[in-house]
Design a protein around this motif. Structure first.
Motif, short mmCIF file in Angstrom:
data_model
loop_
_atom_site.label_atom_id
_atom_site.label_comp_id
_atom_site.label_asym_id
_atom_site.label_seq_id
_atom_site.Cartn_x
_atom_site.Cartn_y
_atom_site.Cartn_z
N ALA A 8 31.33 44.72 41.19
CA ALA A 8 31.54 43.32 41.52
C ALA A 8 30.31 42.50 41.13
CB ALA A 8 31.83 43.15 43.01
N LEU A 9 29.12 43.02 41.42
CA LEU A 9 27.90 42.28 41.09
C LEU A 9 27.71 42.16 39.58
CD1 LEU A 9 25.36 43.45 43.78
CD2 LEU A 9 26.43 41.22 43.55
N SER A 10 28.10 43.18 38.82
CA SER A 10 27.98 43.06 37.36
C SER A 10 28.93 41.99 36.84
CB SER A 10 28.24 44.39 36.67
OG SER A 10 29.60 44.76 36.81
N HIS A 11 30.11 41.88 37.45
CA HIS A 11 31.05 40.82 37.07
C HIS A 11 30.46 39.45 37.43
CE1 HIS A 11 34.66 38.59 36.32
NE2 HIS A 11 34.58 38.08 37.55
N TYR A 12 29.82 39.35 38.60
CA TYR A 12 29.24 38.07 39.01
C TYR A 12 28.12 37.65 38.08
CZ TYR A 12 31.86 38.44 43.31
OH TYR A 12 32.86 38.54 44.21
N ILE A 61 40.16 29.31 43.22
CA ILE A 61 38.78 29.75 42.95
C ILE A 61 38.80 31.04 42.14
CG2 ILE A 61 36.63 30.54 44.01
CD1 ILE A 61 37.28 28.62 46.35
N VAL A 62 39.67 31.97 42.51
CA VAL A 62 39.77 33.25 41.79
C VAL A 62 40.15 33.01 40.33
CG1 VAL A 62 41.13 35.38 41.60
CG2 VAL A 62 40.23 34.66 43.82
N GLU A 63 41.15 32.15 40.10
CA GLU A 63 41.62 31.91 38.73
C GLU A 63 40.61 31.15 37.88
OE1 GLU A 63 45.37 29.99 39.31
OE2 GLU A 63 46.38 31.86 39.85
N THR A 64 39.93 30.17 38.46
CA THR A 64 38.99 29.38 37.66
C THR A 64 37.65 30.06 37.48
OG1 THR A 64 38.28 28.11 39.60
CG2 THR A 64 40.04 27.17 38.25
N SER A 65 37.25 30.88 38.46
CA SER A 65 35.93 31.52 38.39
C SER A 65 35.98 32.99 38.02
CB SER A 65 35.22 31.38 39.74
OG SER A 65 35.11 30.05 40.11
N ARG A 66 37.18 33.54 37.95
CA ARG A 66 37.36 34.95 37.66
C ARG A 66 36.54 35.83 38.60
NH1 ARG A 66 36.55 34.79 31.31
NH2 ARG A 66 34.47 34.94 32.12
N CYS A 67 36.73 35.61 39.89
CA CYS A 67 36.03 36.40 40.90
C CYS A 67 37.05 37.06 41.82
CB CYS A 67 35.07 35.51 41.70
SG CYS A 67 35.89 34.25 42.70
N THR A 68 36.58 37.79 42.80
CA THR A 68 37.47 38.46 43.75
C THR A 68 37.86 37.50 44.86
OG1 THR A 68 35.66 39.22 45.14
CG2 THR A 68 36.33 40.67 43.31
N HIS A 69 38.88 37.88 45.62
CA HIS A 69 39.31 37.05 46.75
C HIS A 69 38.22 37.02 47.83
CE1 HIS A 69 43.42 35.84 45.78
NE2 HIS A 69 43.44 36.95 45.05
N ALA A 70 37.51 38.12 48.00
CA ALA A 70 36.42 38.14 48.99
C ALA A 70 35.33 37.13 48.60
CB ALA A 70 35.83 39.55 49.09
N ALA A 71 35.01 37.09 47.32
CA ALA A 71 34.02 36.11 46.85
C ALA A 71 34.53 34.69 47.03
CB ALA A 71 33.68 36.37 45.38
N LEU A 76 34.38 29.44 49.92
CA LEU A 76 34.98 28.46 50.85
C LEU A 76 34.14 28.30 52.10
CD1 LEU A 76 38.78 29.30 50.57
CD2 LEU A 76 37.64 27.21 49.83
N HIS A 77 33.63 29.42 52.61
CA HIS A 77 32.77 29.37 53.80
C HIS A 77 31.50 28.57 53.52
CE1 HIS A 77 30.95 30.71 57.53
NE2 HIS A 77 29.89 31.08 56.85
#
Length: 174
Positions: A8-12, A61-71, A76-77
């Motif tokens: 996940a961090l490598s994707h970020y 957020i997931v679709e525009t940023s290509r991240c996970t739902h947890a991220a 949002l938080h």
């Protein structure tokens, strides 16, 4: 650190590189990958892609940023902590609107608190009046951080940064 976390961090880091090429730095700038994702959403709000009152979903957020739902939930938080979104149970998140932050009240609070920070800093606030909303907001935050450094009033400067963000979103000015 387990394998999923490393992946996940490598994707970020990929997302961070892509986002940093396109976005001006806002008040959430940092090396944390969530900061980059939060900046991306804030940029969309300040650029007018997301209007005040618009729903902001994890899926968006997931679709525009290509991240996970947890991220996306973390973003949002963080946006809620900055005062950029309002999260209500079973309703999701919405970009702050004039209903939650009436422009006249936001402006009144801004005008009353800013002189306190200026007095504590012994300096006058100055931010450009022209430019794109995102650029004006970034300049406003930088000026507030300068006053914070001079005054040592961390909490007051932080509160003014939240007000500046709501002011930029709701009334279109910083």
């Amino acid at each position: 650190m387990d394998r999923r976390c490393r992946r996940a961090l490598s994707h970020y880091s990929f997302v961070e590189i892509e986002m940093s090429k396109r976005l001006p730095k806002t008040e959430v700038s940092g090396s944390d990958p969530y900061c980059v994702l939060t900046e991306g959403v804030l940029h969309k709000v300040l650029a007018g892609e997301l209007a005040p009152g618009d729903r902001l979903t994890e899926r968006f957020i997931v679709e525009t940023s290509r991240c996970t739902h947890a991220a996306a939930r973390e973003v949002l938080h963080r946006l809620q902590g900055l005062g950029a979104v309002v999260v209500s149970q079973r309703r999701g998140a919405r970009v702050v609107s004039a209903r939650e932050a009436p422009p006249d009240e936001v402006e009144l609070v801004w005008r009353r608190l800013l002189p306190l920070l200026e007095a504590a800093a012994g300096s006058v606030f100055s931010a450009p009046a022209r430019g794109a909303p995102a650029e004006r907001h970034v300049a406003t935050v930088q000026a507030l951080k300068r006053l914070e450094t001079l005054s040592g009033e961390h909490r007051l400067a932080q509160l003014l940064q939240q007000i500046a963000l709501q002011r930029a979103i709701v009334s279109g000015g910083s």
